[in-house]
Design a protein around this motif. Structure first.
Motif, PDB file in Angstrom:
ATOM      1  N   PHE A 218      49.789  11.436  31.117  1.00  0.00           N
ATOM      2  CA  PHE A 218      48.517  11.726  31.781  1.00  0.00           C
ATOM      3  C   PHE A 218      47.784  10.486  32.271  1.00  0.00           C
ATOM      4  O   PHE A 218      47.049  10.542  33.233  1.00  0.00           O
ATOM      5  CB  PHE A 218      47.610  12.540  30.842  1.00  0.00           C
ATOM      6  CG  PHE A 218      48.018  13.975  30.740  1.00  0.00           C
ATOM      7  CD1 PHE A 218      48.266  14.724  31.897  1.00  0.00           C
ATOM      8  CD2 PHE A 218      48.192  14.590  29.506  1.00  0.00           C
ATOM      9  CE1 PHE A 218      48.653  16.052  31.815  1.00  0.00           C
ATOM     10  CE2 PHE A 218      48.580  15.910  29.427  1.00  0.00           C
ATOM     11  CZ  PHE A 218      48.810  16.644  30.576  1.00  0.00           C
ATOM     12  N   PHE A 219      47.956   9.369  31.560  1.00  0.00           N
ATOM     13  CA  PHE A 219      47.149   8.203  31.909  1.00  0.00           C
ATOM     14  C   PHE A 219      47.937   7.099  32.605  1.00  0.00           C
ATOM     15  O   PHE A 219      47.360   6.169  33.127  1.00  0.00           O
ATOM     16  CB  PHE A 219      46.428   7.652  30.677  1.00  0.00           C
ATOM     17  CG  PHE A 219      45.375   8.582  30.163  1.00  0.00           C
ATOM     18  CD1 PHE A 219      44.152   8.688  30.813  1.00  0.00           C
ATOM     19  CD2 PHE A 219      45.624   9.377  29.055  1.00  0.00           C
ATOM     20  CE1 PHE A 219      43.194   9.567  30.350  1.00  0.00           C
ATOM     21  CE2 PHE A 219      44.661  10.250  28.589  1.00  0.00           C
ATOM     22  CZ  PHE A 219      43.437  10.352  29.233  1.00  0.00           C
ATOM     23  N   GLY A 220      49.270   7.222  32.606  1.00  0.00           N
ATOM     24  CA  GLY A 220      50.057   6.227  33.320  1.00  0.00           C
ATOM     25  C   GLY A 220      49.805   6.385  34.824  1.00  0.00           C
ATOM     26  O   GLY A 220      49.751   7.507  35.348  1.00  0.00           O
ATOM     27  N   ALA A 221      49.606   5.284  35.533  1.00  0.00           N
ATOM     28  CA  ALA A 221      49.259   5.403  36.952  1.00  0.00           C
ATOM     29  C   ALA A 221      50.295   4.702  37.825  1.00  0.00           C
ATOM     30  O   ALA A 221      51.071   3.885  37.327  1.00  0.00           O
ATOM     31  CB  ALA A 221      47.881   4.802  37.199  1.00  0.00           C
ATOM     32  N   GLY A 222      50.320   5.008  39.066  1.00  0.00           N
ATOM     33  CA  GLY A 222      51.197   4.327  40.020  1.00  0.00           C
ATOM     34  C   GLY A 222      52.275   5.226  40.562  1.00  0.00           C
ATOM     35  O   GLY A 222      52.666   6.214  39.932  1.00  0.00           O
ATOM     36  N   GLY A 223      52.704   4.948  41.792  1.00  0.00           N
ATOM     37  CA  GLY A 223      53.783   5.728  42.400  1.00  0.00           C
ATOM     38  C   GLY A 223      53.259   7.049  42.940  1.00  0.00           C
ATOM     39  O   GLY A 223      52.050   7.271  43.088  1.00  0.00           O
ATOM     40  N   HIS A 224      54.176   7.949  43.187  1.00  0.00           N
ATOM     41  CA  HIS A 224      53.852   9.238  43.760  1.00  0.00           C
ATOM     42  C   HIS A 224      53.024  10.071  42.776  1.00  0.00           C
ATOM     43  O   HIS A 224      53.359  10.152  41.613  1.00  0.00           O
ATOM     44  CB  HIS A 224      55.158   9.953  44.117  1.00  0.00           C
ATOM     45  CG  HIS A 224      54.934  11.247  44.815  1.00  0.00           C
ATOM     46  ND1 HIS A 224      54.551  11.320  46.152  1.00  0.00           N
ATOM     47  CD2 HIS A 224      55.008  12.517  44.375  1.00  0.00           C
ATOM     48  CE1 HIS A 224      54.411  12.587  46.472  1.00  0.00           C
ATOM     49  NE2 HIS A 224      54.690  13.335  45.417  1.00  0.00           N
ATOM     50  N   VAL A 225      51.937  10.688  43.284  1.00  0.00           N
ATOM     51  CA  VAL A 225      51.101  11.530  42.415  1.00  0.00           C
ATOM     52  C   VAL A 225      51.547  12.981  42.557  1.00  0.00           C
ATOM     53  O   VAL A 225      51.551  13.545  43.644  1.00  0.00           O
ATOM     54  CB  VAL A 225      49.609  11.393  42.798  1.00  0.00           C
ATOM     55  CG1 VAL A 225      48.757  12.296  41.899  1.00  0.00           C
ATOM     56  CG2 VAL A 225      49.168   9.948  42.657  1.00  0.00           C
ATOM     57  N   TYR A 226      51.933  13.608  41.421  1.00  0.00           N
ATOM     58  CA  TYR A 226      52.391  14.990  41.444  1.00  0.00           C
ATOM     59  C   TYR A 226      51.243  15.957  41.223  1.00  0.00           C
ATOM     60  O   TYR A 226      51.234  17.075  41.707  1.00  0.00           O
ATOM     61  CB  TYR A 226      53.456  15.240  40.378  1.00  0.00           C
ATOM     62  CG  TYR A 226      54.685  14.367  40.537  1.00  0.00           C
ATOM     63  CD1 TYR A 226      55.566  14.577  41.608  1.00  0.00           C
ATOM     64  CD2 TYR A 226      54.957  13.360  39.634  1.00  0.00           C
ATOM     65  CE1 TYR A 226      56.685  13.786  41.751  1.00  0.00           C
ATOM     66  CE2 TYR A 226      56.077  12.560  39.772  1.00  0.00           C
ATOM     67  CZ  TYR A 226      56.937  12.778  40.834  1.00  0.00           C
ATOM     68  OH  TYR A 226      58.036  11.998  40.978  1.00  0.00           O
TER      69      TYR A 226
ATOM     70  N   HIS B 137      54.602   9.437  39.213  1.00  0.00           N
ATOM     71  CA  HIS B 137      56.001   9.049  39.037  1.00  0.00           C
ATOM     72  C   HIS B 137      56.122   7.945  37.995  1.00  0.00           C
ATOM     73  O   HIS B 137      56.884   8.052  37.037  1.00  0.00           O
ATOM     74  CB  HIS B 137      56.577   8.587  40.377  1.00  0.00           C
ATOM     75  CG  HIS B 137      57.971   8.055  40.255  1.00  0.00           C
ATOM     76  ND1 HIS B 137      58.236   6.717  40.223  1.00  0.00           N
ATOM     77  CD2 HIS B 137      59.155   8.701  40.122  1.00  0.00           C
ATOM     78  CE1 HIS B 137      59.535   6.554  40.065  1.00  0.00           C
ATOM     79  NE2 HIS B 137      60.126   7.740  40.016  1.00  0.00           N
ATOM     80  N   ASP B 138      55.317   6.882  38.160  1.00  0.00           N
ATOM     81  CA  ASP B 138      55.399   5.761  37.218  1.00  0.00           C
ATOM     82  C   ASP B 138      54.997   6.182  35.814  1.00  0.00           C
ATOM     83  O   ASP B 138      55.546   5.691  34.825  1.00  0.00           O
ATOM     84  CB  ASP B 138      54.509   4.608  37.690  1.00  0.00           C
ATOM     85  CG  ASP B 138      55.113   3.933  38.913  1.00  0.00           C
ATOM     86  OD1 ASP B 138      56.133   4.467  39.404  1.00  0.00           O
ATOM     87  OD2 ASP B 138      54.562   2.910  39.360  1.00  0.00           O
ATOM     88  N   GLY B 139      54.016   7.085  35.748  1.00  0.00           N
ATOM     89  CA  GLY B 139      53.576   7.582  34.442  1.00  0.00           C
ATOM     90  C   GLY B 139      54.726   8.244  33.704  1.00  0.00           C
ATOM     91  O   GLY B 139      54.963   7.988  32.518  1.00  0.00           O
TER      92      GLY B 139
END
Lengths: 277, 266
Positions: free
Chosen positions: B85-93, B103-105
């Motif tokens: 939930f809190f990992g950020a970065g890359g494509h947002v689903y 994606h990065d999360g």
């Protein structure tokens, strides 16, 4: 010369009003077995702690094997004394049986080769060699006390002090350990000082000292002392079964012998008396 | 208490069981250190293979390992959920307020989970195959260089082994006290949290009082047996470093080198 020589020994705990040990004087000859009996709080355990220098006396002197017990000599004195305490769990230091037996030797800088040999000898003497790798949690109280005894034997002391060493054991474990001590005493010519409530343990002694309120009130052989019958309870001993029975028989008008009989000789006397009737 | 497998010793005589505790501690440290260098599929594959190989050599049944992981399930789940939930970065689903699944999360949640599991399994392998006492001996021996700066290594080791020795004794005592309280009508394990805490207090107090009494007794017994200080004593138990220990240590160092080399692959 006496191996333990105590004169005018007095000790008072800081918070208490009366001395726990009050002007006590006694000698123990080498090779003797002496029992000290008394109530809870009569000062017998304090006396034991004084003898190995865990407590320092207020006044009086203690000589062990010719050495005066002082702050400087306390470690030398402890070399000559082995002590087995009351609670089997609270004196088991090692993680396994063999480790515990080695503990005293490790403290005395004994080399490893010698330790390995003596651990084996000591455990064989008390019949615990097969249990050498056991952890204390997997031993009975009596077995733990035998390990404690082996730990003491491994450092070859001249004096063995038993501080109520059998009081937490069941009757079987108790007679077991007493027999082991008897054998060891004979083999190694030990001097034994046993502090006890137990009549069977006291009966092993050559001499019994009765302590009350920090003072010795009587000194006698076991036979002489056990003739007191119910007075023994007042002295802090459990009356032996045979003495109880003798007394009850006397109450019923049976002509019992006046001197003390242990269980075996009482049984002998009983079946013989039936025959002559 | 008996279902608690984490940190338990499983008796055995496997190749891993027979390794020197010092070697096993070092292997464990190397492995855990290297886990933090792993960053791609190949590095994790290598680490997993090494771990599985060690587990096979230890001859401890897999189901025991799984049982060992079970108490940590919620901790693992919690960490993964936080990462997702809190990992950020890359494509947002998916996104809702501060929560988002990216994606990065997902990737970092996967990596964290993997690291966690690897670390837990290797340390479980250590405790499964090494007696607590041997671990204490190993720690003492590894800390030995600290003697130079007058660190009381032997005293620390004795404290460690004494505490280990009293764990079963105190467990027994706790059971006895609980039974005594039960016989007086105390109902453990029911009622609300407040109620349950209330029933724990009458166990802890006698347990503490007795533990202190034991400590006094044991110190007297130790002194009576000639214990003066921890440092100048001979040792009855000795550790033996064998060629198997050197071989496994070399193996793990090679693994560490490979992981660092494979890092560059992405």
């Amino acid at each position: 010369m006496a191996i333990i020589s105590v004169s005018n020994l007095t000790y008072q705990y800081a918070q208490s009003e009366a001395p726990a040990v009050n002007d006590v004087t006694f000698d123990v000859e080498a090779g003797d077995w002496v029992a000290i009996v008394g109530h809870n709080g009569s000062g017998k355990s304090t006396l034991a702690k004084l003898l190995i220098g865990i407590l320092a006396a207020d006044s009086g002197t203690i000589d062990i094997a010719g050495t005066r017990l002082t702050e400087a000599s306390v470690w030398d004195v402890r070399e000559t004394i082995g002590m087995v305490f009351q609670n089997p769990d609270n004196q088991f230091v090692g993680a396994t049986v063999a480790d515990d037996v080695a503990f005293g030797m490790e403290n005395r800088h004994v080399s490893r080769d010698v330790m390995i040999r003596r651990v084996k000898e000591a455990l064989l003497q008390v019949g615990m060699w097969e249990f050498r790798d056991r952890e204390p949690a997997r031993l009975s109280g009596g077995q733990k006390q035998r390990v404690a005894l082996a730990g003491v034997m491994a450092v070859a002391p001249k004096i063995l002090i038993l501080d109520e060493a059998t009081s937490m054991l069941d009757p079987e474990g108790r007679s077991d350990i007493l027999n082991t001590i008897k054998t060891l005493k004979q083999k190694l010519n030990l001097t034994v000082l046993s502090i006890t409530h137990d009549i069977d343990e006291a009966a092993q002694a050559d001499r019994i000292l009765v302590i009350d309120d920090g003072r010795f009130i009587e000194e006698a052989t076991p036979q002489a002392l056990f003739e007191h019958g119910s007075d023994l309870i007042a002295m802090g001993l459990d009356v032996p079964f045979s003495a109880k029975l003798t007394e009850l028989l006397a109450q019923r008008g049976v002509a019992v012998p006046a001197h003390y009989l242990d269980e075996g000789s009482l049984a002998d006397w009983l079946w013989k008396s039936r025959l002559t009737k | 208490m008996n279902n608690f497998m984490f940190g338990r010793y499983i008796p055995g005589n496997s190749w891993v069981h027979r390794l020197d505790p010092r070697a096993k501690l070092l292997l464990c440290f190397i492995y855990i250190g290297v886990v933090f260098f792993a960053n791609n599929f190949w590095t994790y594959l290598l680490l997993t293979v090494v771990l599985l190989g060690s587990i096979i050599l230890a001859a401890v049944p897999a189901r025991i390992f799984i049982r060992g992981l079970r108490p940590l399930f919620w901790l693992l789940l919690f960490t993964v959920v936080i990462q997702i939930f809190f990992g950020a970065g890359g494509h947002v689903y998916w996104q809702w307020g501060v929560f988002s699944i990216t994606h990065d999360g997902l990737v970092s949640a996967g990596l964290i989970l993997m690291r966690f599991v690897l670390i837990i399994l290797i340390s479980t392998l250590l405790t499964f195959t090494t007696q607590p006492l041997a671990i204490a001996d190993g720690i003492e021996s590894l800390l030995n260089p600290l003697r130079k700066v007058h660190f009381p290594v032997a005293t620390l080791a004795l404290m460690l082994s004494l505490s280990l020795r009293f764990v079963p004794t105190l467990m027994d005592e706790a059971t006895k006290i609980m039974n005594a309280q039960r016989s007086r009508g105390v109902d453990f394990g029911s009622g609300g949290l407040r109620q349950q805490i209330k029933t724990i207090v009458p166990i802890l107090i006698p347990l503490f009082v007795n533990a202190f009494q034991r400590a006094v007794d044991i110190s007297i017994a130790m002194e009576a047996r000639g214990y003066r200080d921890g440092e100048n004593r001979t040792k009855y138990r000795q550790l033996k470093w064998r060629s198997a220990d050197t071989i496994s240590l070399v193996g793990f160092v090679i693994m560490a080198g490979l992981v660092i080399a494979l890092r560059q692959l992405t």
